[in-house]
Design a protein around this motif. Sequence first.
Motif, mmCIF file in Angstrom:
data_model
loop_
_atom_site.group_PDB
_atom_site.id
_atom_site.type_symbol
_atom_site.label_atom_id
_atom_site.label_comp_id
_atom_site.label_asym_id
_atom_site.label_seq_id
_atom_site.Cartn_x
_atom_site.Cartn_y
_atom_site.Cartn_z
ATOM 1 N N GLN A 88 -9.683 -2.117 -9.249
ATOM 2 C CA GLN A 88 -8.965 -3.385 -9.255
ATOM 3 C C GLN A 88 -9.810 -4.505 -9.855
ATOM 4 O O GLN A 88 -9.345 -5.281 -10.705
ATOM 5 C CB GLN A 88 -8.549 -3.761 -7.830
ATOM 6 N N VAL B 95 -12.338 2.288 -2.706
ATOM 7 C CA VAL B 95 -10.896 2.547 -2.683
ATOM 8 C C VAL B 95 -10.104 1.258 -2.907
ATOM 9 O O VAL B 95 -9.079 1.251 -3.588
ATOM 10 C CB VAL B 95 -10.499 3.199 -1.339
ATOM 11 N N PHE B 96 -10.613 0.155 -2.361
ATOM 12 C CA PHE B 96 -9.885 -1.114 -2.426
ATOM 13 C C PHE B 96 -10.419 -2.076 -3.487
ATOM 14 O O PHE B 96 -9.827 -3.144 -3.670
ATOM 15 C CB PHE B 96 -9.938 -1.823 -1.066
ATOM 16 N N ALA C 134 -6.402 -5.926 -4.182
ATOM 17 C CA ALA C 134 -6.993 -4.842 -3.400
ATOM 18 C C ALA C 134 -5.942 -3.878 -2.873
ATOM 19 O O ALA C 134 -6.072 -2.651 -3.009
ATOM 20 C CB ALA C 134 -7.816 -5.424 -2.247
ATOM 21 N N PHE C 135 -4.873 -4.407 -2.279
ATOM 22 C CA PHE C 135 -3.890 -3.546 -1.618
ATOM 23 C C PHE C 135 -2.877 -2.953 -2.593
ATOM 24 O O PHE C 135 -2.431 -1.828 -2.409
ATOM 25 C CB PHE C 135 -3.177 -4.320 -0.517
ATOM 26 N N MET D 111 0.826 -1.208 0.000
ATOM 27 C CA MET D 111 0.000 0.000 0.000
ATOM 28 C C MET D 111 0.860 1.257 0.000
ATOM 29 O O MET D 111 0.570 2.215 -0.735
ATOM 30 C CB MET D 111 -0.924 -0.002 1.229
ATOM 31 N N ILE E 112 -4.680 0.072 -4.438
ATOM 32 C CA ILE E 112 -5.435 1.037 -3.643
ATOM 33 C C ILE E 112 -5.520 2.372 -4.383
ATOM 34 O O ILE E 112 -4.527 2.903 -4.871
ATOM 35 C CB ILE E 112 -4.798 1.226 -2.240
ATOM 36 N N ASN E 113 -6.734 2.876 -4.488
ATOM 37 C CA ASN E 113 -6.991 4.043 -5.337
ATOM 38 C C ASN E 113 -7.371 5.237 -4.462
ATOM 39 O O ASN E 113 -8.445 5.259 -3.859
ATOM 40 C CB ASN E 113 -8.132 3.712 -6.307
#
Length: 266
Positions: free
Chosen positions: A83, A78-79, A111-112, A12, A115-116
Motif C-alpha cells: 500500500q 500485510v497492512f 491499509a485496510f 477488508m 490488505i495483502n
Amino acid sequence: MRHTLSLYLHIMRMQLRTRLQYRGNLVIGWVAQAFGYASVYTTIWIIASRFERLGGWVWPEIAFMLGFHVLGYALGAVFTLVQLRNMEELVRLGTYDTLLVRPVSPWAFLAFSGINIEYGGHITLGIGLMVWALPQLAIDWSVLTALQFAASLISAALLTGAMLTMVGAMALVLSRSRYLFGIYFDFWELSRYPLTIFALPLQFLLLSVVPLGYMAYVPVASLLGKPVPLIGEAAPLASILAGPAAVLVASVVWKACQRRYQGAGG
C-alpha cells in the motif's frame, strides 16, 4: 468509532474476497516466497554450520530468530508494504488527493483496502522455523515468558508497519519515496543476523536511529537469556515497547508530512 471500525472490516472482507478468487495463484505465490526466503536462510545455515557459532549464536538459536523476524515482518507488512510503496504513484497521479475528501483516514483506508494476504509463505516459514528450533533451545517457559514472546512479536509487527509508514509518508513531501524502501530493506536484511557480529557503531544504529534490531535480535536474545549490547537488562522491556513507540513516532511523521502536502501539482 464503532461505525468506522465496521467500515474498515467491510473493506477488508471485500479485499479478501477479491484476492481469494484466484486461489491457485495465491498458493503458488506463497510457495515461491517461502522458497525464496528458505534459500537465503540455507546460506546462513551453511555459514553457521561451518563456523559452529555466528556472533556467539548456534544454528537453532539463529533459526528461531529468523522465524521470529520473518513472522513479525509479515504480520506488519500485510497492512503496509504494498500500500505505502505505491504512495509515490498516488501522489504523482493525483490519486492521493481523492483520499483526502473521503470521511476516513487516508492511511487507514490505504491499509485496510489494500490488505495483502500474499504473505502466507512468510508466515508458514516463520512458524515452521520456530517450531523446529524450540525443542532445541533452553527457554524456561512460563506464563510471563509466553506473554513476553507474544507481546514482542506484536511489537515487531507494529515496528514494521510504523517504519514502512514513515518511509511511505516521505512521498507526500518529496514526491519520491520508492528509493527509500531500498535503503530500508538494506537495514532490514542486516537485522536478520545477531547484532554481535557487527561493529559498535552499526549496533547503535540498529538500536536507535533505524531500530530494526528490535525486530528479532533483542526479543529473541531476551528469551534466550543472552546479553544485549548497549541495552543490557532493559532488553525485555525494550523489545515490547519498541513497536508502540515507533507507532507514535510514525503517527507524528505521517501527520507532519500530510500537513506539508501540496497536491500533485506541488
